[in-house]
Motif scaffolding. Structure first.
Motif, short mmCIF file in Angstrom:
data_model
loop_
_atom_site.label_atom_id
_atom_site.label_comp_id
_atom_site.label_asym_id
_atom_site.label_seq_id
_atom_site.Cartn_x
_atom_site.Cartn_y
_atom_site.Cartn_z
N ALA A 114 -33.73 42.68 50.91
CA ALA A 114 -32.65 41.71 50.66
C ALA A 114 -32.67 40.75 51.87
N LEU A 115 -32.62 39.73 51.65
CA LEU A 115 -32.86 38.80 52.75
C LEU A 115 -31.72 37.77 52.73
N ASP A 116 -31.25 37.02 53.75
CA ASP A 116 -30.15 36.03 53.77
C ASP A 116 -30.97 34.53 53.73
N SER A 117 -30.28 33.57 53.71
CA SER A 117 -30.83 32.38 53.09
C SER A 117 -31.82 31.82 54.50
N GLU A 118 -31.59 32.38 55.56
CA GLU A 118 -32.48 32.24 56.59
C GLU A 118 -33.72 33.14 56.81
#
Length: 144
Positions: A114-118
């Motif tokens: 799971a990654l954030d938008s960055e």
């Protein structure tokens, strides 16, 4: 006329429930920034990894995950097939290798990142023998 109507409804019905798997990771991150959505990066061995195949069938193709992901996520699958018939292009293999080096250095399969938008890691998980609803619930915890 009925045949045309039937084909039209089948085509658009499939399109409505089809997932939007991205094909370029850099573009996926750019889109994530614009849309303020997290990214699910999946490392899979689509033709050799039994848990990867189970995840595909029981989670990624489930109505629950499809509905949630269409509204809330961007999806990218870094596939590492072994069979010659499923070989990736050199460019796609290079992109997936670079992603594995950065996000999956231990070589776990399947690995769901799971990654954030960055592009920062919010959490990682693998195959869980749970329902699609429960799996979506586990993923949601990374985004709260």
């Amino acid at each position: 006329m009925r045949i045309i109507l039937f084909l039209f409804s089948v085509f658009f019905g499939v399109q409505l429930f089809a997932q939007d798997w991205q094909s370029n990771f850099a573009q996926t991150l750019q889109r994530a920034k614009v849309e303020s959505k997290p990214v699910i990066l999946i490392f899979a061995g689509s033709d050799w990894c039994a848990p990867c195949i189970k995840l595909e069938k029981s989670i990624w193709q489930s109505d629950e995950f499809v509905a949630y992901s269409q509204e809330n996520l961007l999806l990218y699958k870094a596939d590492f097939p072994r069979k010659k018939a499923n070989k990736l292009s050199a460019q796609k293999q290079k992109e997936n290798d670079a992603l594995a080096e950065k996000y999956n250095s231990k070589g776990y399969f399947p690995l769901v990142v799971a990654l954030d938008s960055e592009g920062h890691v919010l959490g990682k998980m693998g195959y869980e023998n749970v329902s699609a609803n429960e799996y979506v619930g586990l993923l949601k915890k990374y985004f709260e």
